[in-house]
Design an enzyme around this catalytic site. Structure first.
Site, mmCIF file in Angstrom:
data_model
loop_
_atom_site.group_PDB
_atom_site.id
_atom_site.type_symbol
_atom_site.label_atom_id
_atom_site.label_comp_id
_atom_site.label_asym_id
_atom_site.label_seq_id
_atom_site.Cartn_x
_atom_site.Cartn_y
_atom_site.Cartn_z
ATOM 1 C CB SER A 190 -0.927 -0.059 1.212
ATOM 2 O OG SER A 190 -1.959 0.881 1.118
ATOM 3 C CG ASP A 238 -6.021 -3.263 -3.726
ATOM 4 O OD1 ASP A 238 -6.874 -2.576 -3.112
ATOM 5 O OD2 ASP A 238 -4.790 -3.074 -3.623
ATOM 6 C CG HIS A 285 -4.769 -3.144 -0.031
ATOM 7 N ND1 HIS A 285 -4.354 -2.468 -1.156
ATOM 8 C CD2 HIS A 285 -4.375 -2.373 1.016
ATOM 9 C CE1 HIS A 285 -3.739 -1.345 -0.807
ATOM 10 N NE2 HIS A 285 -3.742 -1.263 0.501
#
Lengths: 459, 459
Positions: free
Chosen positions: A141, A393, A418
């Site tokens: 991320s 995601d 994710h």
């Protein structure tokens, strides 16, 4: 129900860093926390896997990055997890760190990368046997962006980077602002009949009910809200909170029970969609369905007495710090139109966004800075970065999903949410993520062996 | 006597830049000056040659970088000369810019590179036809370091860099601190019999005279000093000034009359050495010889009435700004031992240096920062940088003088002084520098054609 992961013992350490790497007027230091585990580390032919911490408590990231622990032995690797400044316990001004824009002034990606650089040099200098070892940056991320950017800006310190679910292009106009919400919508429409359509209709159901006489009270009770809605702005907040919930469920749509943002069942979008099978239901029924669906995310434990509109995820994430970053460098435009996605129409208004930021933090965002600094789409001169993205995601919309060169590689994981690849291996993992991980290990091993070949040539 | 170079007309321009690119608390802008000349620029297949300004007035650098003007037509190039913040007219806080460490806080290489990045993006956005053109960074000396670092940190904005006489390794312990003075000494010993030996002995001649009763007065008169020496510390200052003079003469030992740091004859070290033919002379004669030699540098015009110990070079250089930079990031250790070089022994004492900096500017240097930021000797993952160094140039000791990879190239110019290759072509140029320039053009053309090949592939 809670998934408790117990990893090999690691040591919590502190490292003194300059508060300001880019100016000399403030000569103050702070303590950065980092975790280190060397159980499987080998001096001979080993490596250092360096997690570039993101916007939260580093222990939480450490516990959600089982991949590094899983491959430590195979890679003869020392594991290092570096906490990002202004998060967890790494607060440059202690309790005052978030008090105003003056104290927050040193919360930037550039400072964070410089922290990592100093830490790596320190570790190499002080740990016997570490000096001539290759370091690889890993992150997910925002941490994945940092890993990629770290390799771009400090290629002398890391031989490569694994940037998992890193939306490095979710800036400015590099990708359309509606791509994020479209992917969320696709996840829902693929996870159950009528699911996205029901949610698309749910907003008007809420709007209609809210307008009725006792509507706010009825909504508050039907949704078991901890704090009842009292004014019309509360309804917008409620809908924003519900939207964010669906976004979060899409992000953590993992194939097994997990506890990242919240404790959740396997494939939580499917579970949520069970409550949205019918789009043509009376408004009151629609709201009751929403409540059931929200419970999947907020009350999987069955312990919650009410739902709190001001929380959407674990407290391990640093919401204050991230809100400031989103108001300065990390401006990631999103929008929706209610047609190609299941959300209410919401355009991207930079002026409004900037004014809100100024109100909240006294600073104005610089939306074109990140592409200026980190190259936007023009990154082909860099090498040795793996960009992995789960197809489920929403952040994959701003990610690198096609190979750029033969050393800037993209891996797309069908059925992956994710940064699924960074999580610990699990019996319920789809084959796609297993293959992804082996590919990642293969490339990382290649970088390591290239490093040792160069090292031998030099000596 | 003064060499006046008249270049094609260029436009003086101003560009508004953030004072602080790396923090959001100070939302102030300043005006950066840049010069632009597009007489030879072609939209079709052209290029942009971007001079990364260093520590001085950009017009002066523009006038001393004739190479760019000489090749503009051949490269179909637009020329841009960007002034470095805190120099020339690009003062972030106007007259207050140097008032204290708070105002000086934004004088760093990182901020300067970010200025260049913003300027390039701005030019590409606003000049029709410039958007899809390759940019090459060029610079000499500190500007050469900036050119190289710019390519390293912003490879998405420049396809390559020509870093002339850029001592990117004159930091920390990357090269021995005595290398600089050794090269100066070699220049002098090769430029006349007994020359360096005479200079080596001259310091003690001064010391002995200074100790005598009327010694200070005698020295002041013999050297025609504008301000007479009155105390023993003045003698150290005098010797430092003389040392710096010899260093400067070595730096600008060009094969033709020139006016860079001062108006000078061709091969000025040779001319200086005519006064140092005899090392075994009485102290008073030695000092008279020093005076004659100093006159080569300070009084080639014959107009100087006296010699000023507080000046060593053109006022186009920004001494205040550079002194601050040398006290923060740009810590470039030098030392001498009086045996392998012709100077008085002077060790490198970081503690003392740091204390002096703290006294002068209220800041402490961070000597390991530049290698942390820019990679030190570990820069092989970068591409498309030419490092050119004149063999006579003392700064070549901290420069890259051997190829690192087949795209990180070193060119050493025998008989070349400080960034001779960047100067205008001259009938008295040695063949070595002519060859150097053709090689540089060849590589730059290659980068440009590679750029256009990539561009065509993308479209």
């Amino acid at each position: 129900m809670d998934i408790i992961i117990i990893y090999l013992p690691h040591t919590n350490c502190l490292f003194y860093l300059m508060v300001d790497h880019f100016g000399f007027n403030i000569d103050r230091t702070f303590k950065q926390r980092y975790l280190i585990a060397d159980n499987y580390w080998k001096e001979d032919g080993g490596s250092i896997l360096f997690y570039t911490g993101n916007e939260g408590d580093i222990i939480w990231f450490c516990n959600n990055t089982g991949f590094m622990w899983d491959i430590a032995e195979e890679m003869k690797a020392m594991l290092v997890f570096a906490e990002h400044r202004y998060y967890g316990e790494s607060l440059p001004f202690g309790a005052d760190s978030f008090s105003d824009s003056r104290h927050l002034n040193f919360l930037t990606t550039e400072q964070a990368l410089a922290d990592f650089a100093k830490l790596i040099r320190y570790l190499k200098r002080t740990i016997p046997g570490a000096r001539n070892q290759p370091v690889i940056a890993l992150g997910g991320s925002y941490g994945g962006m940092l890993a990629a950017w770290f390799r771009m800006k400090y290629p002398h310190l890391v031989v490569g980077a694994l940037a998992s679910s890193a939306p490095i292009w979710q800036f400015n106009d590099l990708v359309p602002c509606d791509i994020f919400m479209k992917i969320v919508t696709t996840d829902f429409s693929q996870s159950g009949p009528n699911c996205s359509e029901s949610i698309r209709r749910s907003w008007d159901a809420i709007n209609r009910l809210a307008k009725k006489g006792p509507g706010l009270r009825w909504l508050s009770e039907a949704l078991h809200l901890c704090t009842p809605l009292t004014k019309s702005q509360d309804v917008q907040r409620l809908k924003d909170w519900i939207s964010e919930t669906w976004v979060n469920v899409a992000m953590v749509d993992y194939p097994y029970e997990s506890n990242f943002l919240q404790p959740l069942p396997a494939w939580p979008v499917k579970v949520v969609c069970q409550y949205f099978k019918y789009s043509n239901v009376p408004d009151t029924v629609m709201v009751q369905n929403i409540f059931q669906a929200l419970n999947v995310y907020y009350n999987y434990s069955g312990q919650a007495k009410c739902l709190n509109v001001s929380e959407t995820a674990t407290s391990s994430l640093g919401v204050l710090g991230w809100s400031y970053q989103a108001c300065t460098e990390m401006v990631m435009p999103t929008c929706s139109d209610g047609v190609d996605d299941m959300f209410e129409p919401h355009s991207w208004n930079m002026k409004e966004y900037s004014d809100d930021c100024f109100k909240q933090w006294g600073v104005r965002p610089r939306p074109s800075w990140i592409p200026t600094m980190y190259g936007g789409k023009n990154i082909s001169s860099h090498t040795n970065i793996i960009f992995s993205n789960g197809e489920l995601d929403p952040w994959s919309g701003g990610g690198v999903t096609k190979d750029i060169t033969d050393t800037l590689l993209a891996i797309v994981i069908p059925n992956g949410a994710h940064h699924l690849d960074l999580r610990a291996s699990n019996a319920l993992d789809p084959v796609s993520v297993q293959l992804t991980r082996s590919l990642e290990v293969k490339y990382m091993k290649q970088w390591i062996s290239d490093f040792y070949v160069r090292l031998r040539k030099m000596n």
